[in-house]
Design a protein around this motif. Structure first.
Motif, short mmCIF file in Angstrom:
data_model
loop_
_atom_site.label_atom_id
_atom_site.label_comp_id
_atom_site.label_asym_id
_atom_site.label_seq_id
_atom_site.Cartn_x
_atom_site.Cartn_y
_atom_site.Cartn_z
N PRO A 65 70.48 79.13 14.40
CA PRO A 65 69.49 79.21 15.38
C PRO A 65 69.34 78.33 16.56
O PRO A 65 68.06 77.83 16.80
N GLU A 66 70.60 77.97 17.27
CA GLU A 66 70.34 76.86 18.33
C GLU A 66 69.99 77.62 19.65
O GLU A 66 69.98 76.95 20.74
N GLY A 67 69.89 78.91 19.65
CA GLY A 67 69.52 79.56 20.83
C GLY A 67 70.74 80.11 21.73
O GLY A 67 70.32 80.52 23.02
N PRO A 112 75.55 72.54 12.18
CA PRO A 112 75.45 72.71 10.84
C PRO A 112 73.64 72.82 10.32
O PRO A 112 73.51 72.53 9.25
N GLN A 113 73.02 73.07 11.15
CA GLN A 113 71.64 72.81 10.82
C GLN A 113 71.00 72.99 9.49
O GLN A 113 70.41 72.27 8.79
N THR A 114 71.21 74.52 9.25
CA THR A 114 70.52 74.95 8.06
C THR A 114 71.27 74.24 6.72
O THR A 114 70.74 74.13 5.83
N PHE A 115 72.52 74.09 6.82
CA PHE A 115 73.41 73.65 5.83
C PHE A 115 72.92 71.96 5.66
O PHE A 115 72.75 71.53 4.16
N LYS A 116 72.63 71.36 6.73
CA LYS A 116 72.14 69.88 6.41
C LYS A 116 70.85 69.85 5.77
O LYS A 116 70.62 68.85 5.27
N GLN A 117 70.14 70.80 6.21
CA GLN A 117 68.70 70.78 5.56
C GLN A 117 68.80 70.98 4.06
O GLN A 117 68.19 70.68 3.21
N THR A 172 82.07 68.57 19.73
CA THR A 172 81.74 68.20 18.40
C THR A 172 80.50 67.29 18.35
O THR A 172 80.26 66.67 19.42
N GLN A 173 79.76 67.47 17.49
CA GLN A 173 78.59 66.55 17.16
C GLN A 173 78.88 65.70 16.14
O GLN A 173 79.46 65.74 15.27
N ILE A 174 77.92 64.60 16.11
CA ILE A 174 77.66 63.77 14.92
C ILE A 174 76.40 64.24 14.56
O ILE A 174 75.39 63.92 15.15
N MET A 230 61.92 75.41 21.45
CA MET A 230 62.50 74.70 22.24
C MET A 230 63.52 73.95 21.82
O MET A 230 64.66 73.69 22.40
N HIS A 231 63.51 73.35 20.63
CA HIS A 231 64.40 72.68 19.85
C HIS A 231 65.07 73.76 18.87
O HIS A 231 66.06 74.32 19.26
N HIS A 232 64.46 74.22 17.92
CA HIS A 232 64.94 75.24 16.93
C HIS A 232 63.84 75.55 16.06
O HIS A 232 62.97 74.87 15.72
N PRO A 233 63.83 76.69 15.37
CA PRO A 233 62.74 77.01 14.70
C PRO A 233 62.42 76.20 13.36
O PRO A 233 61.48 76.45 12.92
N ILE A 266 61.63 65.98 13.15
CA ILE A 266 61.45 66.22 11.82
C ILE A 266 61.16 67.68 11.63
O ILE A 266 60.56 68.58 12.30
N ARG A 267 61.46 68.14 10.36
CA ARG A 267 61.70 69.58 10.16
C ARG A 267 60.57 69.92 9.17
O ARG A 267 59.81 69.39 8.57
N ILE A 268 60.19 71.18 9.45
CA ILE A 268 59.23 71.96 8.50
C ILE A 268 59.79 72.14 7.15
O ILE A 268 61.02 72.14 7.04
N1 ASP Z 1 70.97 71.24 15.09
C1 ASP Z 1 70.29 70.57 16.16
C2 ASP Z 1 71.10 70.79 17.51
O1 ASP Z 1 72.30 71.00 17.64
C3 ASP Z 1 70.27 68.99 16.02
C4 ASP Z 1 68.99 68.63 15.20
O2 ASP Z 1 68.12 68.99 15.17
O3 ASP Z 1 69.37 67.61 14.13
O4 ASP Z 1 70.81 70.40 18.70
#
Ligand code: ASP
Length: 584
Positions: free
Chosen positions: A173-175, A197-202, A233-235, A444-447, A485-487
């Motif tokens: 869901p990054e939009g 990898p948002q959901t996976f890292k959570q 590429t993301q860190i 604005m960021h993600h859900p 900070i996540r829900i």
């Molecule tokens: N997944 C987010 C992004 O790609 C970053 C994050 O919230 O850690 O922008």
């Protein structure tokens, strides 16, 4: 053994040593009775020497037939050069060649393999493997490696574990739009490539990994604005049992480490700026604070006179251009044309010269006297010798326009110095953002971003005013990282998804796995992701990311070297149960 040394290694201390070198022919200087060849590899260039008296005839002749980019191996003895070249590390010596093997020939390359090449962009991308032989590209890739290595070292030392997450997944869901991959084994079904990898890292946090990072490819099918890549590429990082402060400290530490390690620059504690302030002072959520030129809002001092353009505007806002009073009328007219270009979109620009004698001269003198203009100067911080540029209109638009002007002027004034680094945190972003096209709120960021404590209740009444526990790391006018900070509880996540317009069934279908995980002891967690390509470019003092990517795509998302994307044949389509319905 192809080589005993590299082409960047030999010095005067090696004189009389027998060596074997391999590499590419950079160039041949044939004087008939003696021949010089520059031999190149990743490590440098070594001069090879052949002459009538000391070299066997057949070898001398062979050397005369060498072409640019031939791959050769030579054996010979290191000797001091008659005329030394102080500009290269191997400039004191040359190799007197006794054996020459042509390992491979080469067609004449389509552009010169020099630091300043005659090859245009398209040609260089088509033959990227030749481009990579050039110093600027080679050095950029090595630089990228150093940054990545420094990131890995730092995070490993801080107890982070690098975990790989899958590429064949479902919509994240990054939009942006997903890239999709048809599944042969599951007829009519598709994987999506991860936008992150948002959901996976959570889920790794729910799994107890505690501190995760990954240098990872992400895929977003967006219209490619300048200098974006469909795969980048993301860190990517995530931590459990943390508050915002922990995250900011950890990743400020990482950024500071990189600036020191890579650039030798020490920076103080990063300033923190609220999103609302960034927008008010710079018209932008990623302000370049290497220079001032902060916005001055002029409503109070410029409205309620007889100038209707300002009176009817939601926002009247100006900046002081240092030394701008030297601009000629013609130059100012050009600036006005610049802000009126469709890319910026202002309707016009009012200006006021701040003369050295303390008087003012504005383009709207009919409506404003010297006292009024002195107030403009006070609000924008303009001094004698400056030029005040003022735009007006609808708040969001005007801010974006003036921000573009601020950056352009700073560029022209040489205020955006590549060797200066001004990082800052921008904090407390709005949780939701109104989308004009779909006429509804988007995250604005993600859900999965949590609202600030106590703001959940506001979601119903004033959704646009709710602030998120989200932060961006900004460097020199670029967003280099962002996170939140996540829900971590199912109920809040459900409320959030409802506000984003997901029905219960849709929420279940798309994010059921995450909501389920939240029911098995999900720890409080949060994280951040840095865009590695841009970070590397900025640390390298460049604005474009392309040269730091080995095989980048062009602005239409094409790889012109391998010619992708490309059609697939009917057999493959059938195997995937796909039928094409092309628009053209
Ligand atoms: N997944 C987010 C992004 O790609 C970053 C994050 O919230 O850690 O922008």
């Amino acid at each position: 053994m192809y080589r005993s040394h590299t082409c960047g290694e030999l010095r005067a201390t090696h004189t009389n040593t027998e060596v074997t070198l391999s590499g590419w022919v950079q160039g041949v200087r044939d004087k008939g009775f003696m021949v010089y060849v520059d031999l190149r590899d990743r490590y440098g260039i070594t001069q090879l020497y052949f002459d009538e008296e000391q070299t066997a005839k057949d070898i001398l002749e062979k050397s005369q037939k060498l072409g640019r980019e031939f791959v050769i191996q030579v054996k010979g003895k290191v000797q001091e050069r008659a005329s030394k070249n102080p500009n290269i590390p191997t400039g004191e010596i040359e190799v007197l060649v006794s054996e020459l093997v042509i390992l491979n020939g080469s067609k004449t390359p389509p552009f010169t393999i020099e630091d300043k090449t005659d090859g245009g962009d398209d040609l260089r991308m088509k033959y990227r493997y030749l481009d990579i032989r050039r110093n600027p590209v080679k050095e950029s890739l090595i630089f990228r490696h150093k940054v990545a290595q420094a990131v890995r070292n730092y995070l490993s030392n801080e107890g982070f574990i690098e975990v790989e997450t899958p590429y064949l997944i479902k919509s994240t869901p990054e939009g942006a739009r997903d890239f999709v991959v048809p599944s042969r084994m599951n007829e009519g079904q598709f994987y999506a490539l991860p936008q992150s990898p948002q959901t996976f890292k959570q889920l790794l946090m729910v799994g107890g990994m505690d501190k995760y990072f990954q240098i990872v490819k992400c895929f977003r099918d967006e219209d490619l604005r300048a200098d974006r890549q469909p795969e980048f590429t993301q860190i990517d990082c995530e931590m459990a049992f943390v508050e915002q402060e922990d995250i900011l400290n950890t990743f400020e530490g990482l950024t500071r480490h990189l600036l020191k390690e890579i650039n030798g620059v020490e920076v103080d504690k990063f300033p923190r700026m609220l999103y609302d302030d960034a927008m008010r002072l710079y018209g932008n959520d990623k302000p370049d604070i290497r220079f001032g030129m902060e916005f001055g809002e002029l409503n109070a001092v410029a409205q309620h006179k007889d100038f209707n353009v300002f009176n009817s505007a939601e926002l009247v806002v100006g900046i002081a251009v240092p030394g701008g009073n030297t601009y000629t009328r013609k130059e100012i007219d050009k600036l006005i044309d610049w802000v009126k270009r469709p890319q910026v979109g202002a309707l016009g620009m009012v200006y006021c010269r701040c003369n050295d004698d303390g008087t003012y001269k504005s383009s709207v003198d009919k409506f404003y006297n010297q006292d009024d203009l002195a107030k403009w100067a006070e609000v924008t911080g303009a001094k004698a010798g400056d030029l005040i540029c003022v735009l007006s209109g609808e708040t969001n638009k005007v801010r974006a326009q003036l921000s573009a002007l601020r950056m352009e002027l700073a560029e022209r004034l040489g205020l955006r110095k590549p060797d200066e680094f001004a990082p800052l945190w921008v904090m407390d972003f709005p949780l939701l953002e109104w989308d004009e096209d779909t006429e509804r709120y988007h995250a604005m960021h993600h859900p999965f971003t949590s609202p600030k404590p106590g703001q959940l209740e506001l979601l119903d009444a004033k959704p646009g005013e709710v602030k998120a526990n989200a932060y961006d790391l900004v460097l020199n006018g670029n967003e280099i990282g962002g996170g939140s900070i996540r829900i971590h509880d199912k109920a809040t996540q459900a409320i959030m998804l409802k506000h984003l317009g997901f029905s219960e069934e849709e929420a279940r279908a798309q994010f059921g796995f995450l909501m389920d995980a939240f029911e098995y002891g999900a720890p409080p967690h949060g994280g951040i992701a840095f865009g590695l390509d841009r970070l590397v470019a900025i640390l390298g003092g460049q604005e474009t990311i392309r040269d730091f990517i080995a095989f980048p795509k062009n602005n239409s998302g094409r790889d012109v070297m391998i010619d992708a994307p490309a059609p697939i044949d009917d057999e493959q389509l059938t195997e995937l149960s796909l039928k094409l319905n092309l628009k053209s």
